[in-house]
Design an enzyme around this catalytic site. Structure first.
Site, PDB file in Angstrom:
ATOM      1  CE1 TYR A 165      -5.609   2.212  -2.502  1.00 52.91           C
ATOM      2  CE2 TYR A 165      -3.228   2.552  -2.526  1.00 52.91           C
ATOM      3  CZ  TYR A 165      -4.387   2.268  -1.837  1.00 52.91           C
ATOM      4  OH  TYR A 165      -4.341   2.029  -0.487  1.00 52.91           O
ATOM      5  CE  LYS A 208      -6.653   4.792  -0.301  1.00 55.47           C
ATOM      6  NZ  LYS A 208      -7.768   4.808   0.671  1.00 55.47           N
TER       7      LYS A 208
END
Length: 303
Positions: free
Chosen positions: A155, A159
Protein backbone atom coordinates in the site's frame (compact mmCIF):
# COMPACT_ATOMS: atom_id res chain seq x y z
CA UNK A 1 -18.99 26.71 -6.24
CA UNK A 2 -20.70 25.70 -9.49
CA UNK A 3 -19.68 22.40 -11.11
CA UNK A 4 -22.82 22.05 -13.19
CA UNK A 5 -20.76 22.04 -16.40
CA UNK A 6 -18.53 19.19 -15.18
CA UNK A 7 -18.71 15.42 -15.59
CA UNK A 8 -16.64 13.33 -13.18
CA UNK A 9 -15.66 9.69 -12.80
CA UNK A 10 -14.92 8.61 -9.23
CA UNK A 11 -13.46 5.13 -8.95
CA UNK A 12 -14.30 3.06 -5.90
CA UNK A 13 -17.20 5.36 -5.08
CA UNK A 14 -19.87 2.95 -3.91
CA UNK A 15 -19.12 3.70 -0.27
CA UNK A 16 -16.67 5.36 2.11
CA UNK A 17 -14.44 8.16 0.90
CA UNK A 18 -15.26 7.60 -2.75
CA UNK A 19 -18.98 8.00 -2.13
CA UNK A 20 -18.31 11.16 -0.11
CA UNK A 21 -16.34 12.61 -3.04
CA UNK A 22 -19.06 11.69 -5.53
CA UNK A 23 -21.84 13.13 -3.36
CA UNK A 24 -19.98 16.41 -2.86
CA UNK A 25 -19.24 16.75 -6.57
CA UNK A 26 -22.93 16.09 -7.32
CA UNK A 27 -24.04 18.53 -4.63
CA UNK A 28 -22.07 21.22 -6.46
CA UNK A 29 -23.75 20.29 -9.75
CA UNK A 30 -21.39 17.80 -11.40
CA UNK A 31 -22.68 14.70 -13.12
CA UNK A 32 -20.96 11.66 -11.63
CA UNK A 33 -20.05 8.16 -12.74
CA UNK A 34 -20.12 5.85 -9.72
CA UNK A 35 -17.81 2.84 -9.77
CA UNK A 36 -17.80 -0.24 -7.55
CA UNK A 37 -17.34 -3.99 -7.88
CA UNK A 38 -20.73 -4.68 -6.32
CA UNK A 39 -23.92 -3.97 -8.28
CA UNK A 40 -26.11 -3.36 -5.23
CA UNK A 41 -23.58 -0.99 -3.65
CA UNK A 42 -23.16 0.99 -6.86
CA UNK A 43 -26.91 1.19 -7.47
CA UNK A 44 -27.50 2.38 -3.89
CA UNK A 45 -24.94 5.16 -4.34
CA UNK A 46 -26.57 6.28 -7.58
CA UNK A 47 -29.99 6.23 -5.92
CA UNK A 48 -28.75 8.34 -3.01
CA UNK A 49 -27.29 10.97 -5.33
CA UNK A 50 -30.30 11.13 -7.66
CA UNK A 51 -32.72 11.27 -4.72
CA UNK A 52 -30.91 14.41 -3.59
CA UNK A 53 -31.37 15.96 -7.04
CA UNK A 54 -28.00 14.99 -8.50
CA UNK A 55 -27.04 13.21 -11.70
CA UNK A 56 -25.29 9.85 -11.54
CA UNK A 57 -24.86 6.55 -13.32
CA UNK A 58 -22.97 3.41 -12.33
CA UNK A 59 -20.22 1.40 -13.99
CA UNK A 60 -19.66 -1.87 -12.15
CA UNK A 61 -16.13 -3.19 -12.77
CA UNK A 62 -12.89 -3.83 -10.85
CA UNK A 63 -10.34 -1.06 -11.33
CA UNK A 64 -6.91 -1.98 -12.64
CA UNK A 65 -7.24 -3.04 -16.24
CA UNK A 66 -7.32 -0.87 -19.35
CA UNK A 67 -10.68 -2.44 -20.17
CA UNK A 68 -12.23 -1.08 -16.97
CA UNK A 69 -10.68 2.35 -17.56
CA UNK A 70 -12.23 2.42 -21.02
CA UNK A 71 -15.61 1.39 -19.60
CA UNK A 72 -15.49 4.21 -17.06
CA UNK A 73 -14.71 6.89 -19.63
CA UNK A 74 -17.28 5.46 -22.04
CA UNK A 75 -19.83 5.48 -19.22
CA UNK A 76 -19.33 9.21 -18.76
CA UNK A 77 -19.54 9.93 -22.49
CA UNK A 78 -22.59 7.74 -23.06
CA UNK A 79 -24.52 9.19 -20.13
CA UNK A 80 -23.42 12.82 -20.10
CA UNK A 81 -21.61 13.54 -23.37
CA UNK A 82 -18.16 14.42 -22.04
CA UNK A 83 -15.60 13.96 -19.27
CA UNK A 84 -13.94 16.70 -17.20
CA UNK A 85 -12.69 15.09 -13.98
CA UNK A 86 -11.09 11.75 -13.12
CA UNK A 87 -10.87 10.91 -9.41
CA UNK A 88 -8.88 7.72 -8.81
CA UNK A 89 -9.96 6.49 -5.40
CA UNK A 90 -10.44 2.72 -5.75
CA UNK A 91 -8.33 0.64 -3.41
CA UNK A 92 -7.94 -2.50 -1.36
CA UNK A 93 -5.74 -3.59 1.54
CA UNK A 94 -3.70 -6.73 2.07
CA UNK A 95 -1.70 -5.75 5.15
CA UNK A 96 1.17 -7.98 6.30
CA UNK A 97 4.73 -7.44 7.42
CA UNK A 98 7.31 -7.81 4.66
CA UNK A 99 8.40 -11.37 5.44
CA UNK A 100 4.80 -12.62 5.44
CA UNK A 101 3.56 -10.69 2.39
CA UNK A 102 2.95 -12.93 -0.60
CA UNK A 103 3.31 -12.10 -4.27
CA UNK A 104 -0.49 -12.18 -4.49
CA UNK A 105 -0.82 -9.70 -1.59
CA UNK A 106 1.59 -7.33 -3.27
CA UNK A 107 0.24 -7.62 -6.80
CA UNK A 108 -3.41 -7.23 -5.76
CA UNK A 109 -2.84 -3.93 -3.97
CA UNK A 110 -0.43 -2.49 -6.53
CA UNK A 111 -2.76 -3.59 -9.33
CA UNK A 112 -5.75 -1.65 -8.00
CA UNK A 113 -4.01 1.41 -6.54
CA UNK A 114 -1.03 2.05 -8.81
CA UNK A 115 -1.92 0.35 -12.06
CA UNK A 116 -5.58 1.33 -11.66
CA UNK A 117 -4.62 4.97 -11.24
CA UNK A 118 -2.36 4.78 -14.30
CA UNK A 119 -4.90 3.12 -16.60
CA UNK A 120 -7.80 5.35 -15.57
CA UNK A 121 -5.78 8.55 -15.84
CA UNK A 122 -4.32 7.55 -19.20
CA UNK A 123 -7.80 6.89 -20.59
CA UNK A 124 -9.15 10.14 -19.17
CA UNK A 125 -6.26 12.14 -20.62
CA UNK A 126 -6.89 10.68 -24.06
CA UNK A 127 -10.46 12.01 -23.84
CA UNK A 128 -9.39 15.35 -22.36
CA UNK A 129 -6.92 15.92 -25.20
CA UNK A 130 -9.53 14.94 -27.76
CA UNK A 131 -12.04 17.40 -26.26
CA UNK A 132 -9.37 20.11 -26.26
CA UNK A 133 -10.50 22.13 -23.25
CA UNK A 134 -8.44 20.79 -20.36
CA UNK A 135 -9.39 18.50 -17.52
CA UNK A 136 -8.76 17.56 -13.92
CA UNK A 137 -6.86 14.58 -12.53
CA UNK A 138 -7.34 14.04 -8.78
CA UNK A 139 -5.41 10.98 -7.59
CA UNK A 140 -6.00 9.72 -4.07
CA UNK A 141 -2.80 9.05 -2.15
CA UNK A 142 -2.23 8.39 1.55
CA UNK A 143 0.00 9.51 4.42
CA UNK A 144 1.33 5.95 4.29
CA UNK A 145 2.83 6.75 0.90
CA UNK A 146 4.41 9.92 2.25
CA UNK A 147 5.77 8.58 5.55
CA UNK A 148 5.51 4.77 5.39
CA UNK A 149 3.38 2.55 7.62
CA UNK A 150 4.09 -0.72 9.41
CA UNK A 151 2.69 -3.74 7.58
CA UNK A 152 1.91 -1.86 4.38
CA UNK A 153 4.77 -2.45 1.94
CA UNK A 154 2.32 -2.88 -0.93
CA UNK A 155 0.00 0.00 0.00
CA UNK A 156 2.74 2.48 0.93
CA UNK A 157 4.66 1.68 -2.23
CA UNK A 158 1.61 2.11 -4.43
CA UNK A 159 0.57 5.38 -2.79
CA UNK A 160 4.09 6.81 -3.04
CA UNK A 161 4.10 5.81 -6.70
CA UNK A 162 0.83 7.66 -7.28
CA UNK A 163 2.31 10.92 -5.99
CA UNK A 164 5.37 10.39 -8.19
CA UNK A 165 3.16 9.91 -11.24
CA UNK A 166 1.16 13.04 -10.39
CA UNK A 167 4.33 15.16 -10.43
CA UNK A 168 5.24 13.79 -13.84
CA UNK A 169 1.73 14.27 -15.21
CA UNK A 170 1.69 17.88 -14.02
CA UNK A 171 4.65 18.53 -16.31
CA UNK A 172 3.41 16.47 -19.25
CA UNK A 173 -0.17 17.79 -19.25
CA UNK A 174 0.29 21.48 -18.46
CA UNK A 175 0.27 22.63 -22.09
CA UNK A 176 -3.08 20.88 -22.60
CA UNK A 177 -4.63 22.72 -19.65
CA UNK A 178 -4.97 19.51 -17.65
CA UNK A 179 -4.12 19.67 -13.97
CA UNK A 180 -2.94 16.71 -11.90
CA UNK A 181 -2.97 16.74 -8.11
CA UNK A 182 -2.93 14.19 -5.30
CA UNK A 183 -5.04 14.13 -2.14
CA UNK A 184 -4.05 12.19 1.00
CA UNK A 185 -7.23 11.90 3.09
CA UNK A 186 -7.42 10.78 6.71
CA UNK A 187 -10.89 9.59 7.67
CA UNK A 188 -12.79 7.02 9.66
CA UNK A 189 -13.46 4.23 7.19
CA UNK A 190 -13.35 0.44 7.13
CA UNK A 191 -9.65 0.80 6.34
CA UNK A 192 -8.85 2.79 9.50
CA UNK A 193 -11.21 1.15 12.00
CA UNK A 194 -8.72 -1.66 12.60
CA UNK A 195 -5.83 0.66 13.59
CA UNK A 196 -5.34 0.04 17.35
CA UNK A 197 -4.33 3.66 18.03
CA UNK A 198 -7.65 4.97 16.74
CA UNK A 199 -9.96 2.09 17.65
CA UNK A 200 -11.26 3.44 21.00
CA UNK A 201 -12.03 6.85 19.50
CA UNK A 202 -13.80 5.34 16.53
CA UNK A 203 -15.87 3.08 18.78
CA UNK A 204 -16.89 6.09 20.85
CA UNK A 205 -17.73 8.00 17.69
CA UNK A 206 -20.20 5.26 16.77
CA UNK A 207 -22.01 6.00 20.05
CA UNK A 208 -21.77 9.80 20.14
CA UNK A 209 -21.31 10.75 16.49
CA UNK A 210 -18.28 12.87 17.38
CA UNK A 211 -14.50 12.62 17.47
CA UNK A 212 -12.48 14.53 20.11
CA UNK A 213 -10.41 17.61 19.14
CA UNK A 214 -7.14 15.71 19.47
CA UNK A 215 -8.26 13.45 16.63
CA UNK A 216 -9.92 16.12 14.47
CA UNK A 217 -7.29 18.84 14.97
CA UNK A 218 -3.97 17.22 15.86
CA UNK A 219 -4.27 13.97 13.91
CA UNK A 220 -6.41 15.54 11.20
CA UNK A 221 -8.87 12.65 11.05
CA UNK A 222 -12.61 13.02 10.62
CA UNK A 223 -15.48 11.61 8.61
CA UNK A 224 -15.33 10.90 4.87
CA UNK A 225 -17.47 14.00 4.31
CA UNK A 226 -14.75 16.11 5.95
CA UNK A 227 -12.33 15.05 3.21
CA UNK A 228 -14.61 15.73 0.24
CA UNK A 229 -14.32 19.49 -0.14
CA UNK A 230 -10.78 19.42 -1.53
CA UNK A 231 -11.88 17.14 -4.37
CA UNK A 232 -14.69 19.48 -5.43
CA UNK A 233 -12.34 22.44 -5.16
CA UNK A 234 -9.65 20.82 -7.32
CA UNK A 235 -12.34 19.86 -9.86
CA UNK A 236 -13.48 23.47 -10.16
CA UNK A 237 -12.38 26.35 -12.36
CA UNK A 238 -11.06 28.00 -9.19
CA UNK A 239 -8.20 25.47 -9.19
CA UNK A 240 -7.19 25.89 -12.84
CA UNK A 241 -3.66 27.02 -11.90
CA UNK A 242 -3.00 24.36 -9.23
CA UNK A 243 -1.09 21.31 -10.47
CA UNK A 244 1.55 18.87 -9.26
CA UNK A 245 0.57 19.32 -5.62
CA UNK A 246 -0.20 16.87 -2.83
CA UNK A 247 -2.78 17.81 -0.21
CA UNK A 248 -3.61 16.32 3.17
CA UNK A 249 -7.13 16.68 4.49
CA UNK A 250 -9.09 15.23 7.38
CA UNK A 251 -11.15 16.38 10.33
CA UNK A 252 -10.52 20.09 10.86
CA UNK A 253 -7.14 20.16 9.09
CA UNK A 254 -6.12 20.96 5.52
CA UNK A 255 -2.41 20.90 4.66
CA UNK A 256 0.00 20.87 1.74
CA UNK A 257 2.77 18.28 1.58
CA UNK A 258 6.25 19.39 0.55
CA UNK A 259 8.10 17.74 -2.31
CA UNK A 260 11.29 15.85 -1.47
CA UNK A 261 14.29 18.16 -1.38
CA UNK A 262 18.00 17.67 -0.73
CA UNK A 263 18.55 18.43 2.95
CA UNK A 264 22.30 17.95 3.32
CA UNK A 265 25.06 18.10 0.70
CA UNK A 266 28.78 17.46 0.65
CA UNK A 267 31.35 17.68 -2.16
CA UNK A 268 34.63 15.89 -2.71
CA UNK A 269 36.88 16.39 -5.71
CA UNK A 270 37.15 13.18 -7.68
CA UNK A 271 34.05 11.67 -6.07
CA UNK A 272 33.48 9.77 -2.83
CA UNK A 273 35.06 6.55 -1.68
CA UNK A 274 33.50 4.62 1.20
CA UNK A 275 36.16 6.08 3.52
CA UNK A 276 35.41 9.62 2.30
CA UNK A 277 31.73 9.10 3.10
CA UNK A 278 32.57 7.74 6.54
CA UNK A 279 34.59 10.89 7.21
CA UNK A 280 31.86 13.25 6.00
CA UNK A 281 28.97 11.41 7.64
CA UNK A 282 29.26 12.75 11.21
CA UNK A 283 30.10 16.25 9.99
CA UNK A 284 27.42 16.80 7.36
CA UNK A 285 24.75 14.10 7.51
CA UNK A 286 24.40 12.45 10.90
CA UNK A 287 22.15 15.12 12.41
CA UNK A 288 19.99 15.37 9.26
CA UNK A 289 18.54 11.87 9.29
CA UNK A 290 14.84 11.87 8.45
CA UNK A 291 12.26 10.03 10.56
CA UNK A 292 9.87 7.41 9.18
CA UNK A 293 6.23 6.71 9.97
CA UNK A 294 3.57 9.21 10.97
CA UNK A 295 4.00 11.40 14.02
CA UNK A 296 1.11 11.45 16.46
CA UNK A 297 0.52 13.48 19.64
CA UNK A 298 2.14 11.98 22.75
CA UNK A 299 -1.29 11.84 24.40
CA UNK A 300 -2.24 9.15 21.89
CA UNK A 301 1.01 7.18 21.70
CA UNK A 302 1.45 7.06 25.49
CA UNK A 303 -1.75 5.07 25.98
Amino acid sequence: MDLSNKVAVVTGSGQGLGLAYAKDLARHGAAVVINDVNHATADAAVAEITAAGGRAVAVVAPVGSTETAQKLVAGAIDAFGRLDVMVTNAGILRDKVLWKMTDEDFDAVVGVHLRGTFTCVREAVLKFREQGDGGRIIAIGSPAGQRGNFGQTNYSGAKAGIVGMVRTWAMELQRAGITANAVCPVAVTAMTETVPLFAPYIEKMKETGELPPIIRHEVGMGTPDDAAGIVSFLASDEAADITGQTFSIGGDRLALWSHPELTATAFHDGGFTADDIAAQWPIVFADRIESVGEKFPEELTAQ
